[in-house]
Design an enzyme around this catalytic site. Structure first.
Site, short mmCIF file in Angstrom:
data_model
loop_
_atom_site.label_atom_id
_atom_site.label_comp_id
_atom_site.label_asym_id
_atom_site.label_seq_id
_atom_site.Cartn_x
_atom_site.Cartn_y
_atom_site.Cartn_z
N SER A 61 33.23 38.00 45.23
CA SER A 61 32.64 39.35 45.25
C SER A 61 31.21 39.43 44.70
O SER A 61 30.57 40.46 44.86
CB SER A 61 33.51 40.30 44.44
OG SER A 61 34.42 40.92 45.29
N LYS A 64 28.59 40.59 46.90
CA LYS A 64 28.47 42.00 47.32
C LYS A 64 27.10 42.60 46.99
O LYS A 64 26.50 43.27 47.83
CB LYS A 64 29.62 42.83 46.75
CG LYS A 64 30.93 42.53 47.49
CD LYS A 64 32.13 43.20 46.86
CE LYS A 64 33.38 42.96 47.74
NZ LYS A 64 34.61 42.88 47.00
N TYR A 189 32.02 38.40 56.49
CA TYR A 189 32.49 38.72 55.14
C TYR A 189 33.17 37.51 54.49
O TYR A 189 32.90 37.17 53.34
CB TYR A 189 33.45 39.94 55.20
CG TYR A 189 34.05 40.24 53.85
CD1 TYR A 189 33.30 40.84 52.84
CD2 TYR A 189 35.37 39.89 53.57
CE1 TYR A 189 33.85 41.08 51.59
CE2 TYR A 189 35.93 40.14 52.32
CZ TYR A 189 35.16 40.73 51.34
OH TYR A 189 35.70 40.96 50.09
N TYR A 241 35.01 45.75 38.96
CA TYR A 241 36.25 46.31 39.53
C TYR A 241 36.62 47.60 38.79
O TYR A 241 35.74 48.32 38.30
CB TYR A 241 37.39 45.28 39.45
CG TYR A 241 37.07 43.96 40.12
CD1 TYR A 241 36.79 43.90 41.47
CD2 TYR A 241 37.04 42.78 39.41
CE1 TYR A 241 36.50 42.69 42.09
CE2 TYR A 241 36.76 41.56 40.03
CZ TYR A 241 36.49 41.54 41.36
OH TYR A 241 36.20 40.35 41.97
N VAL A 259 36.58 36.94 42.18
CA VAL A 259 37.88 36.34 41.88
C VAL A 259 37.82 34.81 41.84
O VAL A 259 38.79 34.16 41.47
CB VAL A 259 38.99 36.82 42.86
CG1 VAL A 259 39.22 38.31 42.73
CG2 VAL A 259 38.69 36.41 44.29
N1 GLU Z 1 37.07 37.21 49.20
C1 GLU Z 1 37.75 38.03 48.23
C2 GLU Z 1 38.57 39.08 48.92
O1 GLU Z 1 38.10 39.70 49.78
C3 GLU Z 1 36.75 38.65 47.31
C4 GLU Z 1 37.42 39.43 46.23
C5 GLU Z 1 36.67 39.48 44.95
O2 GLU Z 1 36.06 38.51 44.49
O3 GLU Z 1 36.73 40.57 44.38
O4 GLU Z 1 39.69 39.31 48.61
#
Ligand code: GLU
Length: 305
Positions: A61, A64, A189, A241, A259
């Site tokens: 993430s 992002k 993505y 988060y 994650v």
């Molecule tokens: N590739 C992970 C997912 O989409 C990223 C989640 C994350 O790091 O928050 O579930």
């Protein structure tokens, strides 16, 4: 600064044994819970490193904010703002809106999966390969590291098992928030999340955000300073988060976790920090990583509040 970082990292090492690996992406279950590294790049030109700061892991993430930056660079603030909101959802990053209420852009933000998938649709390029190559180039430029690559096995693992993200993308499509084909957007993505970085790379990327778009040392500007305000503000309220409020109280700087176990922290005008420790709490944040940032924040007076 290096001595302090090494000392605090050792103090936090016991926390690397708590938490869980993000096994819902099978390939991430192979991480070593004992790995722990940190890197700081500061605006006075100093840097400090400790532990496994060169160890590579997937960005997850933490891509992002880079997707958001590229969407801003390609489309401008007004378009991006009209497509995806900026309010914290208070829900997990992959939450599905199952109410009968129509999904509106203000229900999501670029730091949750739906918002990031919508960002992928906004990135410009001849095709989806070109879009990924543009994202990879920007990541390399921000990190001052031309060797950053895609981790193919994590990418394949995510693509094979990422059905919840498929559900999120189909929701976006249902409510007119994706114009391109779901599988094309998702492929970008999944690749974006599977870019391989180190704590050192994250510190460099965080530094450019802290320095309002300029690379350390060279004064080269990569993006408009207003985009740093936009991205950092969203990192502050939504970057950790549904633990962003707790993090604001304990650490008090814009940050993004993934994650994969990474955290990128942005201390406006002062420093970029990258940390890696793959043991996660139930929200998806690195436990030892947050602990180390909390201690660093107290010792170096990092909180912006
Ligand atoms: N590739 C992970 C997912 O989409 C990223 C989640 C994350 O790091 O928050 O579930």
């Amino acid at each position: 600064m290096e001595e302090l970082l090494e000392q605090l990292l050792e103090e936090c090492r016991p926390y690397t044994r708590s938490g869980r690996l993000a096994a819902y992406i099978p390939e991430l279950a192979n991480a070593d819970m004992g790995d722990f590294g940190a890197y700081i790049l500061s605006s006075d030109g100093r840097s400090a490193c400790a532990g496994d700061y060169n160890k590579c892991f997937t960005i997850q993430s933490i891509v992002k904010p880079i997707l958001l930056l590229l969407a801003l660079m390609d489309n401008g603030e007004e378009v991006v703002r009209s497509k995806v909101g900026v309010e914290a959802t208070g829900k997990p990053f992959d939450a599905i809106n199952v109410s009968d209420q129509a999904l509106l852009s203000e229900h999501i933000n670029p730091m949750v999966n739906m918002g990031a998938i919508a960002m992928c649709n906004l990135i410009k390029g001849d095709d989806y390969n070109d879009k990924f190559n543009r994202l990879l180039s920007l990541t390399r430029e921000l990190a001052c590291n031309p060797n950053i690559e895609l981790n193919e096995s994590v990418y394949r693992s995510e693509k094979m098992t990422g059905n919840k993200n498929r559900a999120l993308a189909f929701m976006l499509k249902t409510y007119g928030m994706l114009t391109d084909e779901v599988e094309d957007v998702l492929d970008l993505y999944f690749k974006a999340c599977s870019i391989s970085v180190s704590s050192k790379d994250l510190a460099h990327i965080g530094f450019v955000l802290s320095n309002r778009g300029k690379v350390a040392g060279t004064y080269k500007r990569i993006f408009n300073h207003e985009y740093a305000h936009y991205v950092n503000a969203i990192l502050m309220t939504c970057g950790m988060y549904d633990g962003s409020g707790d993090f604001a109280v304990r650490v008090g700087v814009p940050a993004k976790s993934g994650v994969g176990g990474g955290i990128m922290a942005v201390v406006p005008t002062r420093m970029g920090i990258g940390i890696y420790s793959p043991g996660l709490d139930d929200k998806g944040n690195s436990i030892a990583g947050i602990k180390l940032l909390e201690k660093l924040s107290k010792r170096l007076y990092l909180s912006i509040f």
